[in-house]
Scaffold this active site. Structure first.
Site, PDB file in Angstrom:
ATOM      1  N   GLU A  22      -1.717  -7.462   7.120  1.00 14.55           N
ATOM      2  CA  GLU A  22      -0.251  -7.258   7.727  1.00 14.55           C
ATOM      3  C   GLU A  22      -0.171  -8.307   8.907  1.00 14.55           C
ATOM      4  O   GLU A  22      -1.147  -8.883   9.605  1.00 14.55           O
ATOM      5  CB  GLU A  22      -0.141  -6.043   8.106  1.00 14.55           C
ATOM      6  CG  GLU A  22       1.235  -5.625   8.647  1.00 14.55           C
ATOM      7  CD  GLU A  22       2.366  -5.881   7.771  1.00 14.55           C
ATOM      8  OE1 GLU A  22       2.423  -6.963   7.578  1.00 14.55           O
ATOM      9  OE2 GLU A  22       3.062  -4.912   7.280  1.00 14.55           O
ATOM     10  N   HIS A  61       0.818  -1.167  -0.208  1.00 13.33           N
ATOM     11  CA  HIS A  61       0.004   0.005   0.047  1.00 13.33           C
ATOM     12  C   HIS A  61       0.966   1.291  -0.053  1.00 13.33           C
ATOM     13  O   HIS A  61       2.006   1.250   0.302  1.00 13.33           O
ATOM     14  CB  HIS A  61      -0.793  -0.171   1.337  1.00 13.33           C
ATOM     15  CG  HIS A  61       0.017   0.033   2.730  1.00 13.33           C
ATOM     16  ND1 HIS A  61       0.479   1.282   2.887  1.00 13.33           N
ATOM     17  CD2 HIS A  61      -0.054  -1.033   3.415  1.00 13.33           C
ATOM     18  CE1 HIS A  61       0.986   1.001   4.268  1.00 13.33           C
ATOM     19  NE2 HIS A  61       0.828  -0.257   4.540  1.00 13.33           N
TER      20      HIS A  61
END
Length: 219
Positions: free
Chosen positions: A95, A13
């Protein structure tokens, strides 16, 4: 005609406030900064489009982390083309869960736990090293099955994409090329960077890293 080797585009990202200041950002839903959004938009026109590196016609599917920073990055990458590619929002590509270390900087963690290293110690009340490895290996198996079906059976299309996170990507690269998880520490994955994973010698048995941090701002 023989089909070209399939590829995986692994994208971190874009920039967030916490990525800027080095805070561990796992389950927290931190948005992109204005600069992070702009960086993704700028690279989208270089990366995504007919005849470009990521040709939507070649994308079989996209796995996207549900965290807003990853989900927004995905939408910004494809907002200039008519249709979004098929995609799956999945916690499998979230994550690393940092547990009690969520939101802390490395120096703050080491004040609490001198000698701590995520690559060997994992995260208390989060994910252990083994749990992270098992999750990433599960995703790799799914990607390789897409690739096998394309290469050997002519099903699907050539490419898969994952839009995810920093530690996830570093672990993924290490495991893709069949290294121990802890060697992921040697791969720096910049915000908005693109890694390309494929295979050597026209063989699905020889996974390889083809490129790292394409179009990223290298610090």
């Amino acid at each position: 005609m023989e089909r070209p080797m399939p590829r995986l585009f692994l994208i971190r990202h874009g920039e967030t406030e916490w990525s800027l200041n080095g805070r561990h950002t796992g389950r927290s839903d931190i948005p992109l900064t204005a600069r992070g959004e702009l960086q993704v938009k700028e690279k989208a026109h270089l990366l995504v489009g007919k005849g470009l590196t990521v040709d939507p016609e070649n994308l079989c599917t996209v796995f996207v982390s549900p965290r807003i920073r990853a989900h927004k990055t995905f939408h910004l990458l494809f907002e200039h083309i008519p249709n979004l590619p098929d995609h799956i929002l999945t916690e499998e590509v979230r994550e690393w869960d940092y547990g009690v270390y969520e939101g802390l900087k490395p120096a703050e963690i080491k004040e609490k736990s001198p000698g701590w290293a995520i690559w060997k110690d994992g995260c208390p009340d989060g994910e252990s090293v083994q749990e992270m490895q098992d999750r990433v290996d599960t995703v790799i198996a799914k990607v390789r099955e897409y690739h096998r079906q394309y290469k050997e059976e002519g099903l699907n299309t050539r490419d898969v994409m994952i839009v995810a996170h920093g530690h996830f990507s570093r672990v993924f690269i290490a495991r893709w090329i069949e290294f121990p998880l802890h060697l992921g520490t040697h791969f720096n994955v910049e915000p908005g960077g693109v890694a390309v994973l494929s295979y050597n010698h026209n063989s699905l048995a020889e996974p390889a890293l083809n490129a790292l941090n394409l179009y990223a701002t290298i610090r």
